[in-house]
Design an enzyme around this catalytic site. Structure first.
Site: not given
Ligand code: FAD
Length: 495
Positions: A94, A100, A105, A107, A423, A469
């Site tokens: 995303s 994301m 979801t 969980a 994941h 997460t």
């Molecule tokens: P992310 O939320 O992926 O955010 C990373 C961000 O970095 C993004 O916004 C992206 O645009 C930005 N980015 C990337 N590269 C660059 C760059 N070079 N410069 C600037 N910005 C950049 N996890 C769970 O634990 N439980 C669940 O129930 C679950 N359900 C899910 C259901 C769906 C439909 C989806 C899509 C995901 C689900 N997940 C779930 C996964 C969970 O959303 C992710 O584990 C979590 O969002 C990861 O967090 P993060 O901050 O590491 O990265």
């Protein structure tokens, strides 16, 4: 949004998902004057920023927000685009403020047994997990009234609980959701994680701003090169500390682009093989349940699509994480004119812990670029013999659990395409010592650097089966403590 308004910040965070937002919140709360820049390559979808799209009431606006999050390339699940790697065909990303975390979801199970990180003391990790639950507004009782949820859990418990310790028994799924006083549910996005930080002038959220690379002066991170993805304008902002929280694919990509290339970078990639199976509660069970509870169909609580209403925790003896959803319609056609009562169709998802190896990896190239101009990725990923055996074991386990709950709707359990769990993790993993098998220490500080942190599922070193997460937010809480110490020591040196 255009480029950042200032030229220097105390902290620059690249990536505004749950883990990047956790660094912002913890530093904002505990450092009274810190100026913080939060960058995201994607657009701001909502006001306040980072709201979960499920909370957008208008279906048209919600669909638009999901499309706007997908970025260039073929769409995956709503709000994501597919990575496009044949080895991980379902892996998706995303690109939006909230990451994301605006689509998930929610969980939030705690890791257990072999999922835990041996080199972080249990008491410390438990405290971080508790803080992560507060930041994400986790509640295990938001769907206590979901129809037949107690019946489903009773049936799963009878099969699975006898050999389990009390804290790893079948339970309601902890979910990142708040129940309002009118009974409506509000899903946690990063607006919840940011809290007051999201609206304070000390924190600047620059959307559609790509982190192109971390600027290094020797071993010290001193800033970030930022590109406005609309105008292509670039600038360099100075920072006392930088956190790269750009997901488990793009965090190692950005380190590679910055010339920070420890041997473990991009390696140990693991995603949880996911097996699904559907069953239906037998009619006599439904009738008996109605007789005991005295509740009619109309009096039942609502079914929430795609929610893990019940949880079968991972244990070393049952090495799968079970997410059990109840649906209001059958995912497969049913014979005859069976009337499906909401909640009586039960989808069981069993997630496996992958066999971790350095050969499963993202390879970056300096000679080709992705749609954002960053080093192109090539995925190397396969199931080992041990993985194939685990997957067979999981199929057996989920079929047994399904049989305990009801009548199978599928011929046999189905393995989803690799990457489906979303994941993926491990690509900048932490380790107790710098022996070439990790990228950062247990506080998420990149080895042999100063002022540089990594965040996300990519820092998790163990093969987890549970949704990751909560764990990666807990590790961000831990990392933020170290980052605050770093800012404090820099301030002392200036005096
Ligand atoms: P992310 O939320 O992926 O955010 C990373 C961000 O970095 C993004 O916004 C992206 O645009 C930005 N980015 C990337 N590269 C660059 C760059 N070079 N410069 C600037 N910005 C950049 N996890 C769970 O634990 N439980 C669940 O129930 C679950 N359900 C899910 C259901 C769906 C439909 C989806 C899509 C995901 C689900 N997940 C779930 C996964 C969970 O959303 C992710 O584990 C979590 O969002 C990861 O967090 P993060 O901050 O590491 O990265």
């Amino acid at each position: 949004m255009s480029l950042p308004s200032a030229t220097a910040y105390d902290l620059v965070v690249i990536g505004s998902g749950p883990t990047g937002s956790t660094y912002v919140r913890e530093v904002y709360d505990q450092h009274a004057t810190a100026r913080i820049l939060l960058l995201d390559a994607g657009p701001r979808l909502t006001d306040p920023p980072g709201t979960h799209v499920k909370n957008i009431p208008d279906p048209g606006q919600r669909a638009r927000a999901q499309r706007d999050s997908e970025g260039p390339g073929p769409a995956g699940r709503p709000g994501t685009r597919l990575l496009g790697a044949p080895e991980l065909p379902a892996a998706a990303l995303s690109t939006n403020v909230g990451g994301m975390g605006a689509h998930w979801t929610g969980a939030c199970p705690r890791p257990g047994d072999g999922e835990r990180i041996g080199f972080i003391p249990d008491a410390e990790m438990d405290a971080h997990l508790t803080r992560a639950e507060q930041l994400l507004h986790v509640d295990a009782h938001a769907f206590d009234h979901a129809p037949f949820a107690d019946e489903v859990r009773r049936r799963l418990s009878a099969l699975l609980d006898p050999a389990r310790p009390a804290h790893r028994r079948v339970a309601p799924m902890p979910l990142a959701v708040t129940t309002r006083s009118d009974g409506a549910h509000v899903w946690s996005g990063t607006d919840v994680v940011l809290g007051g930080a999201g609206a304070d002038e000390r924190v600047e959220i620059a959307d559609r701003c790509l982190g192109l690379r971390v600027v290094m002066d020797g071993d010290t991170a001193t800033g970030v090169v930022v590109r406005d993805v609309v105008t292509d304008e670039e600038t360099t902002v100075a920072a006392r500390a930088v956190v790269v929280a750009a997901d488990a694919l793009r965090t190692p990509q950005l380190l590679h682009a910055s010339g920070i290339r420890p041997p473990a970078l991009g390696r140990y990639l693991n995603d949880q093989p996911q097996i699904v199976y559907a069953v239906r509660l037998p009619d006599d069970v439904v009738a008996a349940h109605r007789a005991v509870t005295g509740r009619t169909r109309d009096e039942d609580g609502a079914i929430v699509p795609q929610s893990g209403v019940s949880w079968v925790p991972y244990t070393d003896a049952h090495p799968f994480h079970g997410q059990v959803m109840q649906l209001d319609a059958s995912p497969v056609p049913l014979a005859g004119d069976i009337d499906v009562e909401p909640g009586t169709v039960v989808g069981l998802g069993w997630f496996c812990a992958k066999d971790i190896t350095p050969d499963d990896r993202i390879e970056f190239t300096d000679t080709a670029a992705d749609a954002y101009g960053l080093p192109a990725m090539r995925i190397h990923y396969r199931y080992s013999d041990r993985d194939l055996a685990t997957i067979e074991q999981a199929k057996k386990a989920v079929a047994e659990a399904g049989a305990a709950v009801g009548i199978p709707l599928d011929d046999s359990p189905l393995l989803l395409p690799a990457g489906s769990s979303l994941h993926y993790q491990g690509t900048t993993r932490m380790g107790p010592v710098d022996d070439g098998t990790s990228v950062c220490d247990s506080h998420s500080r990149v080895w042999n650097t100063r002022g540089l942190w990594v965040a996300g599922n990519n820092v998790i070193p163990t093969a987890t089966a549970c949704n990751p997460t909560l764990t990666s937010v807990a590790l961000a809480v831990r990392g933020a403590h170290a980052l605050l110490d770093h800012l404090a020591s820099m301030a002392e040196r200036r005096i």
